[in-house]
Design a protein around this motif. Structure first.
Motif, PDB file in Angstrom:
ATOM      1  N   ARG A 123       4.008  -3.279   2.025  1.00 44.28           N
ATOM      2  CA  ARG A 123       3.976  -4.510   2.821  1.00 44.28           C
ATOM      3  C   ARG A 123       4.627  -4.289   4.188  1.00 44.28           C
ATOM      4  O   ARG A 123       4.131  -4.747   5.217  1.00 44.28           O
ATOM      5  CB  ARG A 123       4.687  -5.641   2.073  1.00 44.28           C
ATOM      6  CG  ARG A 123       3.906  -6.164   0.873  1.00 44.28           C
ATOM      7  CD  ARG A 123       4.526  -7.447   0.343  1.00 44.28           C
ATOM      8  NE  ARG A 123       5.840  -7.204  -0.224  1.00 44.28           N
ATOM      9  CZ  ARG A 123       6.057  -6.893  -1.513  1.00 44.28           C
ATOM     10  NH1 ARG A 123       5.025  -6.799  -2.350  1.00 44.28           N
ATOM     11  NH2 ARG A 123       7.275  -6.695  -1.955  1.00 44.28           N
ATOM     12  N   ARG A 127       0.894  -3.918   6.569  1.00 46.40           N
ATOM     13  CA  ARG A 127       0.417  -5.186   7.148  1.00 46.40           C
ATOM     14  C   ARG A 127       0.388  -5.141   8.679  1.00 46.40           C
ATOM     15  O   ARG A 127      -0.640  -5.464   9.286  1.00 46.40           O
ATOM     16  CB  ARG A 127       1.269  -6.359   6.651  1.00 46.40           C
ATOM     17  CG  ARG A 127       0.921  -6.804   5.253  1.00 46.40           C
ATOM     18  CD  ARG A 127       1.448  -8.192   4.941  1.00 46.40           C
ATOM     19  NE  ARG A 127       1.157  -8.578   3.557  1.00 46.40           N
ATOM     20  CZ  ARG A 127      -0.015  -9.060   3.155  1.00 46.40           C
ATOM     21  NH1 ARG A 127      -0.988  -9.226   4.032  1.00 46.40           N
ATOM     22  NH2 ARG A 127      -0.196  -9.389   1.887  1.00 46.40           N
ATOM     23  N   GLU A 270     -10.831  -4.184   5.801  1.00 46.23           N
ATOM     24  CA  GLU A 270     -11.087  -5.225   4.806  1.00 46.23           C
ATOM     25  C   GLU A 270     -10.560  -4.835   3.438  1.00 46.23           C
ATOM     26  O   GLU A 270      -9.949  -5.653   2.730  1.00 46.23           O
ATOM     27  CB  GLU A 270     -12.581  -5.534   4.739  1.00 46.23           C
ATOM     28  CG  GLU A 270     -13.165  -6.151   6.005  1.00 46.23           C
ATOM     29  CD  GLU A 270     -12.564  -7.519   6.313  1.00 46.23           C
ATOM     30  OE1 GLU A 270     -12.026  -8.155   5.386  1.00 46.23           O
ATOM     31  OE2 GLU A 270     -12.631  -7.947   7.478  1.00 46.23           O
ATOM     32  N   ARG A 273      -6.655  -4.853   3.461  1.00 39.65           N
ATOM     33  CA  ARG A 273      -6.141  -6.224   3.499  1.00 39.65           C
ATOM     34  C   ARG A 273      -6.314  -6.904   2.146  1.00 39.65           C
ATOM     35  O   ARG A 273      -5.404  -7.608   1.665  1.00 39.65           O
ATOM     36  CB  ARG A 273      -6.855  -7.031   4.571  1.00 39.65           C
ATOM     37  CG  ARG A 273      -6.215  -8.404   4.814  1.00 39.65           C
ATOM     38  CD  ARG A 273      -6.976  -9.218   5.816  1.00 39.65           C
ATOM     39  NE  ARG A 273      -8.309  -9.570   5.309  1.00 39.65           N
ATOM     40  CZ  ARG A 273      -9.135 -10.413   5.926  1.00 39.65           C
ATOM     41  NH1 ARG A 273      -8.786 -10.964   7.079  1.00 39.65           N
ATOM     42  NH2 ARG A 273     -10.323 -10.686   5.416  1.00 39.65           N
ATOM     43  N   ALA A 274      -7.460  -6.683   1.523  1.00 42.26           N
ATOM     44  CA  ALA A 274      -7.689  -7.260   0.194  1.00 42.26           C
ATOM     45  C   ALA A 274      -6.662  -6.729  -0.790  1.00 42.26           C
ATOM     46  O   ALA A 274      -6.112  -7.480  -1.622  1.00 42.26           O
ATOM     47  CB  ALA A 274      -9.108  -6.947  -0.274  1.00 42.26           C
ATOM     48  N   LEU A 276      -3.644  -5.633  -0.125  1.00 41.64           N
ATOM     49  CA  LEU A 276      -2.342  -6.230   0.186  1.00 41.64           C
ATOM     50  C   LEU A 276      -2.267  -7.690  -0.263  1.00 41.64           C
ATOM     51  O   LEU A 276      -1.189  -8.186  -0.604  1.00 41.64           O
ATOM     52  CB  LEU A 276      -2.069  -6.142   1.687  1.00 41.64           C
ATOM     53  CG  LEU A 276      -1.745  -4.745   2.231  1.00 41.64           C
ATOM     54  CD1 LEU A 276      -1.755  -4.764   3.750  1.00 41.64           C
ATOM     55  CD2 LEU A 276      -0.396  -4.257   1.713  1.00 41.64           C
ATOM     56  N   ASP A 277      -3.411  -8.363  -0.296  1.00 41.79           N
ATOM     57  CA  ASP A 277      -3.446  -9.767  -0.716  1.00 41.79           C
ATOM     58  C   ASP A 277      -3.483  -9.914  -2.231  1.00 41.79           C
ATOM     59  O   ASP A 277      -3.581 -11.031  -2.743  1.00 41.79           O
ATOM     60  CB  ASP A 277      -4.661 -10.472  -0.102  1.00 41.79           C
ATOM     61  CG  ASP A 277      -4.494 -10.677   1.396  1.00 41.79           C
ATOM     62  OD1 ASP A 277      -3.351 -10.588   1.883  1.00 41.79           O
ATOM     63  OD2 ASP A 277      -5.509 -10.923   2.086  1.00 41.79           O
ATOM     64  N   GLY A 278      -3.449  -8.774  -2.932  1.00 35.96           N
ATOM     65  CA  GLY A 278      -3.374  -8.839  -4.387  1.00 35.96           C
ATOM     66  C   GLY A 278      -4.656  -8.505  -5.104  1.00 35.96           C
ATOM     67  O   GLY A 278      -4.675  -8.432  -6.341  1.00 35.96           O
ATOM     68  N   ARG A 279      -5.749  -8.314  -4.373  1.00 33.99           N
ATOM     69  CA  ARG A 279      -7.008  -7.932  -5.017  1.00 33.99           C
ATOM     70  C   ARG A 279      -7.028  -6.428  -5.144  1.00 33.99           C
ATOM     71  O   ARG A 279      -7.585  -5.706  -4.321  1.00 33.99           O
ATOM     72  CB  ARG A 279      -8.193  -8.468  -4.215  1.00 33.99           C
ATOM     73  CG  ARG A 279      -8.161  -9.990  -4.058  1.00 33.99           C
ATOM     74  CD  ARG A 279      -9.464 -10.531  -3.496  1.00 33.99           C
ATOM     75  NE  ARG A 279      -9.740 -10.098  -2.140  1.00 33.99           N
ATOM     76  CZ  ARG A 279      -9.259 -10.705  -1.051  1.00 33.99           C
ATOM     77  NH1 ARG A 279      -8.456 -11.759  -1.184  1.00 33.99           N
ATOM     78  NH2 ARG A 279      -9.556 -10.271   0.164  1.00 33.99           N
TER      79      ARG A 279
END
Length: 675
Positions: A123, A127, A270, A273-274, A276-279
């Motif tokens: 993180r 990010r 993409e 980022r996905a 890092l967003d938990g996906r």
């Protein structure tokens, strides 16, 4: 240099000053020196100046793009320009950046960063960096300097991580091989090329892996770097770069996606980022280059992919060609790799070329390797360069006076090596096909430049064509760092102060620089300018013509000292005129107009077609009159001789007659006397 003079030459953009006496060595990078800097309007603003070391091409063509970006993940680039640090090494490119107050991230990782877990590090690092990269990539620029020694804490509290400078050197040159995609890691550092988002995201994955391991693999020694490269080629970059590292499955999936050697499958913005967003998806399991059905054995080592074999062959250049022929490489490519087009191209390269030692054999092997590994670097003897790395590597070869590399680069273009890989693109992919055709046209143009030996072309022309912001590298003006025609003319004007009559104001670099800036793309346009007749007069007139042509594009630039320099060298041109009166007039006119600094005025005096025609006509008339007078004199002389002979003959006749008459008179007198 006085303080005032030093200040004047170290100011960038009229507002920011590099402070030569304040060295900040902790921020140095390969080919970059760090100095203190100040904002002349806001004295308390924390800034740093990075100065490119002399002898390296820079990416100043991207300055406007970077300067506009205001991203937390990038150290803010405030300004850039050319300065003279006052160290006697001439003018160089420099950038002014916000000063990173929290130091380097790599130092923190070895101390306080030891206590951060993998997800927390992801993180903290990823990010801001992916947002910064997206901004760069949206502007069609790749960073190409993503490494732990170029990663900083922008603030004292160490809450904001930011990437540092990416302009002060060739793209990728300062990178450890671990941070370069495997194709570009196989190239010479200066020839790794611009690349794009895929290269940046690979470097991001390598940076994250190194941050987790708190070390950069391959930095220990040259042998360690070579061993890392072999393992990457054999096992894939993901395995080689994360060997013995301990991290969770989630992080492993991220690294597998970022470190894929298959560029088409490599993760980008993409996907990261996905993640890092938990996906938490996992990168492709088959992250290595395509493997052959059976290995090709070379020097006792099994090679299961084309790039591994091409690299090994290039490292053993002298024996590689024999192996390629004897071991039927074309058959292995066609059957084991399953690529008949490449196999056929290798067959054709061997059939069309020489297979012995020497330049002919070198060209054959180079074409074979280009077909074997079309995505890798172009290889010729000691050189390995990506197609988009030709410009920087040629620049470095000139700056380092590396004649062997320059010769190899010229051969790479003359042999058409860049076109081989381009001809192997998928014919069904129309987008790639159009792109390849456009690139092939560009390389054909460059090959034409190399093939033309006249001044203004050759490899020097390729140098300036591929590096549009590179300053002219002529020894006459290199210290002045001229990047435009106006800069060049003013630098020559300054150089003229110490130039003697024996020093020519134009060399191959100056001619090629001017031809590039004036967009003269074919030799015919310059043939009448830089090539005249034979002899010293024609050569010196050609130099004046070229510089005059350059000044026509910059009418505001006056160069009186350069004009005087040229006048001193125009003696043979003036003497090439026949008329004494014309020569005397020209000498006076040249002296009169030189202080005006107009090269076109000089050219109008010594290279006026009407005046030359009149001079030739006068000479022809004089020669005809001379011939006529000579004929008259000859006829007169001939007439005089004839008359002299006639007079002599007549005289003899008269004398004979007189003698006869005298004789008769004497005889008559004697006769009468006897009577």
């Amino acid at each position: 240099m006085s303080e005032a003079g030093q200040n004047e030459h170290t100011i960038i953009g009229g507002r920011y000053r590099m402070i030569p006496g304040v060295r900040l060595e902790e921020f140095d990078r390969p080919h970059v020196e760090a100095f203190g800097a100040e904002d002349l309007r806001e004295k308390d603003r924390p800034l740093i100046a990075l100065v490119a070391r002399r002898g390296r091409p820079v990416r100043d063509d991207w300055l406007r793009v970077v300067r506009r970006l205001d991203q937390p993940g990038l150290l803010r680039t405030i300004e850039g320009g050319v300065i003279d640090p006052g160290d006697g090494k001439g003018r160089r490119f420099a950038v002014i950046l916000e000063r990173p107050l929290g130091g380097r991230v790599i130092d923190w990782l070895k101390t306080d960063g030891q206590n951060r877990d993998d997800l927390e590090l992801s993180r903290l690092l990823l990010r801001p960096l992916i947002a910064a990269l997206k901004a760069l990539h949206d502007a069609r620029m790749a960073h190409r300097a993503i490494a732990l020694d170029n990663l900083y804490f922008a603030d004292l509290a160490r809450t904001r991580i930011a990437l540092g400078d990416c302009l002060c050197g060739p793209p990728g040159e300062g990178q450890p091989i671990a941070f370069e995609s495997v194709e570009r890691a196989a190239a010479l550092p200066a020839g790794r090329g611009e690349g794009g988002p895929r290269e940046d995201f690979f470097a991001l994955g390598a940076l994250f892996a190194a941050a987790l391991a708190r070390r950069v693999p391959g930095l220990e020694s040259a042998d360690a770097a070579a061993d890392l490269m072999r393992r990457r080629l054999d096992r894939g970059s993901y395995v080689a770069l994360t060997d013995r590292a301990r991290f969770g499955t989630d992080v492993g999936g991220l690294l597998r996606g970022l470190l894929s050697d298959n560029a088409e499958e490599r993760w980008g913005y993409e996907e990261v980022r996905a993640w890092l967003d938990g996906r938490r998806s996992i990168g492709a399991m088959h992250s290595t280059r395509p493997q052959a059905a059976r290995s090709f054995i070379f020097k006792g080592i099994e090679h299961t992919n084309a790039m591994s074999l091409a690299t090994a062959l290039a490292e053993n250049w002298r024996e590689a060609l024999r192996i390629v022929i004897d071991e039927k490489l074309d058959g292995w490519v066609a059957r084991a790799i399953g690529d008949e087009r490449r196999g056929n191209m290798i067959t054709q390269a061997i059939a069309a070329g020489r297979v012995d030692a020497g330049p002919g054999g070198d060209a054959t092997l180079a074409r074979v390797l280009a077909a074997l590994d079309p995505e890798g670097p172009l290889r010729l003897r000691h050189v390995a360069v990506m197609k988009d790395g030709l410009g920087p590597l040629i620049a470095v070869a000139f700056l380092d006076d590396d004649r062997d590399t320059r010769q190899a680069m010229a051969e790479i273009l003359m042999e058409g090596l860049p076109m081989i890989g381009l001809s192997l693109v998928d014919p069904n992919d129309q987008t790639k096909r159009r792109l390849a055709q456009s690139e092939m046209a560009d390389f054909m143009r460059l090959r034409g430049f190399v093939a033309e030996p006249m001044m203004g072309f050759g490899l020097e022309r390729v140098l300036y064509d591929l590096n549009p912001t590179l300053p002219c590298l002529s020894p006459l003006v290199a210290d002045a760092y001229p990047q435009s025609v106006a800069d060049l003319l003013m630098a020559l004007d300054h150089r003229a102060r110490g130039a003697g009559r024996g020093t020519a104001p134009v060399d191959r670099h100056i001619a090629a620089f001017i031809a590039t800036k004036l967009s003269i793309s074919y030799a015919g346009a310059l043939r009448g300018v830089v090539v005249g007749g034979d002899g010293e007069a024609s050569e010196r007139l050609a130099q004046l013509n070229l510089l005059s042509l350059a000044q026509e594009t910059q009418p505001q630039v006056r160069v009186p000292m350069l004009a005087r320099w040229l006048v001193q060298r125009l003696g043979p041109v003036v003497q090439s005129y026949n008329g004494k009166t014309t020569r005397e007039w020209m000498e006076k006119e040249l002296e009169r107009v030189a202080p005006l600094g107009s090269l076109n005025a000089l050219r109008a005096i010594v290279d006026n077609p009407e005046r030359r025609e009149a001079d030739n006509r006068g000479m022809a008339n004089a020669q005809a009159l001379h011939a006529q007078l000579s004929f008259g004199i000859r006829r007169l002389n001939e007439t005089r001789a004839a008359r002299r002979l006639e007079a002599q003959h007549f005289g003899r006749q008269v004398a004979a007659m007189l003698g006869y008459m005298i004789l008769l008179g004497v005889l008559a007198a004697l006769t009468l006397g006897d009577v």
